[in-house]
Each structure stands twice: as structure tokens, then as C-alpha cells.
Design an enzyme around this catalytic site. Structure first.
Site, short mmCIF file in Angstrom:
data_model
loop_
_atom_site.label_atom_id
_atom_site.label_comp_id
_atom_site.label_asym_id
_atom_site.label_seq_id
_atom_site.Cartn_x
_atom_site.Cartn_y
_atom_site.Cartn_z
N HIS A 258 9.03 61.57 6.84
CA HIS A 258 9.34 62.43 6.82
C HIS A 258 10.29 63.12 8.01
O HIS A 258 9.90 64.12 8.04
CB HIS A 258 9.08 63.39 6.02
N SER B 285 27.51 64.44 30.62
CA SER B 285 27.38 65.22 30.95
C SER B 285 29.08 65.36 31.85
O SER B 285 28.47 65.63 32.92
CB SER B 285 26.95 66.44 30.17
N LYS C 89 22.39 66.02 31.99
CA LYS C 89 22.13 65.61 31.24
C LYS C 89 22.28 64.06 31.05
O LYS C 89 22.79 63.54 31.86
CB LYS C 89 23.72 66.30 30.06
N GLU D 195 24.02 55.62 20.26
CA GLU D 195 25.28 56.97 19.38
C GLU D 195 25.63 55.77 18.97
O GLU D 195 26.51 56.54 18.05
CB GLU D 195 25.49 58.44 19.66
#
Length: 465
Positions: free
Chosen positions: A161, A282, A288, A295
């Protein structure tokens, strides 16, 4: 052929011109040109098979085969010129063959339909592609297993979870992906058997009327089996839908892998650092470092699911035998194969180059994750597990009330909850001891994980042979 038909294989029936919009709508050469090699393989085999029933002479066969090989050279060298009327790869190849050798080219299609021709082409192409994907999957499995072997002493929090649950070995997590991928590989091998069935010789739907030796065709094209029914042979696309569904299942495995690694490489966790080769930045925020490789694996999984679902919807309403709807099998199939090729390679690169921050993993372990171990402590003192579970729940509540960890409760405080607590309870608060108790096959002890690694290496050795 009439002017209306042009160079199309079906043109003799028609007298009116084809609307240019319809022609573009109908044409598949822009994407099925990648079948050129297997289409030529099938035609070479079929030309050879036409000799035995006396449909062409040996001289005509040799001329056809030589012409087809010249067409192949043009495709491979990039000099093949498509022309108006080349609606698909079959038409283009036959048109060019006729330009090269003359009227003998017109005999090649005797008894053969584009229906059994394209079914054969797709099976040949997919058979080769499956072999390539299989090699890539074995490489990914090997990378995961080597990493698990090298990192076997690293402990980390295990989650359910998305909450800390129990202490596990990092290698145990890696091997969980490996076992899932092993099943994916086994499913691919099973699909390969069903793909490897020859439909050529089925004609348009009723079969071949010229006593074509299909066993000879199967041998020439290295098919171990021949389709048993000509209707099914020309129209069956379940092998395509099965492969697309397999791709979806593989991506389910790899999407979970990607999601875990995205989370663990975030600043909030800091367990993993992706190599710069598999990260991007970024355009606005200089600090970043984004896990775009992972992804995209996660994102492309949805694309591949869509390919499978879309093609299943195409098939579900079709009447028996060939319908032009089946032309829609190629773009989702080609796209899925292309995406899987990239996904597997990227996943292998990520796992092979990432840095594991073992201190961060260890520092995120907490005594609360040993609550189950505390229950096991009581079980080993003969308390029934359900009673032990209840007692430890009381220990957890007491530690929360006192704003401390369970291990910081005094022995006297623990004894107020159950008399079986004794000085040896201190041994529970040891993370290495915790993982080492899971000695049963499949567990997270060092011996159990080592067995997983060794078993996987044995499987890989067998699978590569």
C-alpha cells in the site's frame, strides 16, 4: 488490365476510375513495405512449388527467382521506386518483377491470393521479430540477476500500500521482477509456436486447386506446421491479437518496475540514482533530473494496451474469412514491436547503470517495520499467532501514546502487555536478523535470495541454448 485497374492485382473487374481519396485510403504500402523481405521469401518458395504440378517450367522458375532477388536488392539498397498503383507490398513486388522479367511474372500468383500471401508474410515477419525480442528479454533478465547477485547484502524497506511494511533485501525486489519477466518469456515462447504455422496454399479462402505441395512450402519457409483449414488459414489473426496482449502483459511488468524506480529515485526517497544517460533535465528548472526513461516506459505501456484493445475491437465484429478490416493488423503490430524493442533496451540500460544508495535504504528502516517480528517472537514462545498479533497491536498503541519507538519501551512496560516478554526481546530489533529468518524457498534471507539467483542463472543458460 483496364485503365481503371491500372497495375492493381484486381483491376480487370472494374471500368470506372478509383477516387484518389479512396486509393489513398485503401493503400497500405506506406507501412507494409517493411514486409518486403518476407514477402519475397514467400514468393521465392511459391515459385519453386509451382514447378512440381507443371504450372511453370524450371526455366521460368529460375527467371522468377532471379527477378525476385533483384527486387530484394533494390529494397535493401534503397533504390526500389514505388509507383502509383502499388497499393501494397505484394502489388509493388509483383509489378517490379514483371518489369524485370516480363510475362512470366504473371504466373507467380497462380492459385495464390493476397489473402494467404499476407497471412504468411505477417507470420514470417512476426516470427523473426519474436526471436529478436526474446534475445532482448534474456539480456534484461541477465542484467537483473547479475545486479541481484552483486547487491545481495543491501537491505531496504519493503512496501505494501506504498507504506513501510517489512525489511527485505534489495536483491529480493529485483528478483521479483525477474520471475515475472521469466513468465513473460515463457508466454512468448508459447506464442511463437502458434505463430509458426504456414497458411500459404490456402488461396483466397477455399484452398489451392493445383495440388500445390504445402509440405514443400513449409520446409522451404521453415514452418514446422501447416494450417489445417483454408478459411482459418487466411483469416486467422488470433496470433496477432495474442501477441499484442502479450505485449500488454509484458508492459504491465515493466510499468510496475518503472513506477517503483521512479518513486525510489525521487528526492523524497533517494534510494536510487539514475545514470545521466537515462535521465533528462528541465527547460526551466536547472536543478531537475527527471526519470524520463522510466516515465516513458510507464507511458508507452498505455499505448501498447491501446493497440491490443483496438485490434480486438476490429476483429470482434467480422464475419468469417478475409475482410479488409484485417489490414488494420499491421500498424498496431509494427508499433507494438517497435515500442517493445525500445522499452526492453531502456529497462536493461537503466538497471545496468543505476547507482544504489544503500545508506539511504538502510536509514529508512525503522523499528516499526519489525512489529511482525515481535509477534513471531511471541509465537516462538508458544503464543497463538492471533493472540500475538493482538498483543503487538497493543505494543504499537503504547509506543504511539508515549511518542517513542517500540524498541524504546522498557521490558517492564512490555510485560504489562504480556508476561512472555523477556530480556531476549532485544534480539528482535535487528534488521539483518529479521531478513535472515525468512529461510523458506522464495524468502528474503541471503540463502533464499541466492537460491533464486542461481536458479535464474540456470534457467537463462537453458533458455539461451
Amino acid at each position: 488490365m483496364s485503365a481503371a485497374g491500372g497495375s492493381k492485382l484486381w483491376g480487370g473487374r472494374f471500368v470506372g476510375g478509383v477516387d484518389p481519396i479512396m486509393s489513398k485510403f485503401n493503400d497500405s504500402l506506406p507501412y507494409d513495405r517493411r514486409l518486403f523481405d518476407v514477402d519475397l521469401d514467400g514468393s521465392v518458395a511459391y515459385a519453386k512449388a509451382l514447378v512440381k504440378p507443371g504450372l511453370i517450367t524450371e526455366e521460368e522458375r529460375d527467371s522468377i527467382v532471379q527477378g525476385l532477388e533483384k527486387v530484394r536488392e533494390e529494397w535493401k539498397s534503397g533504390t526500389f521506386e514505388a509507383k502509383p498503383g502499388d497499393e501494397d507490398i505484394h502489388t509493388a513486388n509483383e509489378r517490379r518483377l514483371k518489369e524485370l522479367i516480363g510475362e512470366a511474372a504473371g504466373k507467380l500468383h497462380t492459385g495464390r491470393s493476397r489473402n494467404d500471401q499476407v497471412a504468411t508474410d505477417v507470420r514470417l515477419w512476426l516470427r523473426t521479430t519474436i526471436k529478436s525480442l526474446r534475445v532482448l528479454l534474456l539480456e534484461l533478465l541477465g542484467s537483473l540477476t547479475v545486479r541481484a547477485q552483486n547487491d545481495i547484502d543491501i537491505l531496504m524497506p519493503g512496501y505494501t500500500h506504498l507504506q513501510r511494511a517489512q525489511v527485505i533485501r534489495w536483491s529480493h525486489l529485483l528478483m521479483s521482477y525477474a520471475w515475472a519477466l521469466k513468465r513473460d518469456l515463457q508466454r512468448l515462447d508459447q506464442i511463437a509456436e502458434r505463430v509458426n504455422v504456414l497458411p500459404l496454399g490456402s488461396g483466397a479462402l477455399a484452398g489451392n486447386p493445383f495440388d500445390i505441395d504445402r509440405a514443400f512450402l513449409a520446409k522451404e519457409l521453415d514452418f514446422p506446421a501447416i494450417s489445417d483449414n483454408s478459411l482459418d488459414g487466411t483469416s486467422g489473426r488470433d496470433f496477432v491479437s495474442e501477441f499484442l496482449m502479450w505485449g500488454s502483459m509484458l508492459c504491465t511488468t515493466l510499468s510496475k518496475f518503472a513506477e517503483d524506480f521512479i518513486i525510489y529515485s525521487s528526492k523524497e526517497f533517494g534510494f536510487l540514482t539514475l545514470a545521466d544517460a537515462y535521465s533528462t533535465g528541465s527547460s526551466l528548472m536547472p536543478q531537475k533530473k527527471n526519470a524520463d526513461s522510466l516515465e516513458l516506459i510507464r507511458g508507452k505501456a498505455g499505448r501498447i494496451f491501446g493497440n491490443a484493445c483496438g485490434f480486438m475491437m476490429t476483429l470482434k465484429g467480422l464475419p468469417s474469412t478475409y475482410n479488409k478490416d484485417m489490414q488494420e493488423d499491421k500498424e498496431p503490430l509494427f508499433d507494438t514491436c517497435d515500442q517493445l524493442d525500445g522499452i526492453i533496451k531502456i529497462a536493461t540500460g537503466v538497471i545496468s547503470t543505476l547507482t544504489v544508495n544503500k545508506e539511504a535504504m538502510y536509514n529508512d528502516l525503522s523499528p516499526g517495520m519489525l512489529a511482525t517480528d515481535l509477534a513471531y517472537y511471541l509465537v516462538r514462545k508458544s503464543l497463538p499467532f492471533r493472540d500475538a498479533h493482538h498483543v503487538v497491536g497493543s505494543v504499537v498503541r503504547l509506543s504511539e501514546e508515549k511518542c517513542c519507538e517500540m524498541k524504546d519501551l522498557s521490558l517492564e512496560e512490555l510485560k504489562t502487555l504480556h508476561a512472555l516478554f523477556d530480556k531476549d526481546v532485544e534480539e528482535v530489533w535487528n534488521y539483518e536478523r529479521s531478513v535472515e529468518q525468512y529461510q523458506a524457498n522464495g524468502g528474503t534471507s541471503k540463502a533464499a535470495v541466492s537460491k533464486q539467483v542461481n536458479d535464474m542463472f540456470t534457467f537463462l543458460e537453458s533458455a539461451r541454448s
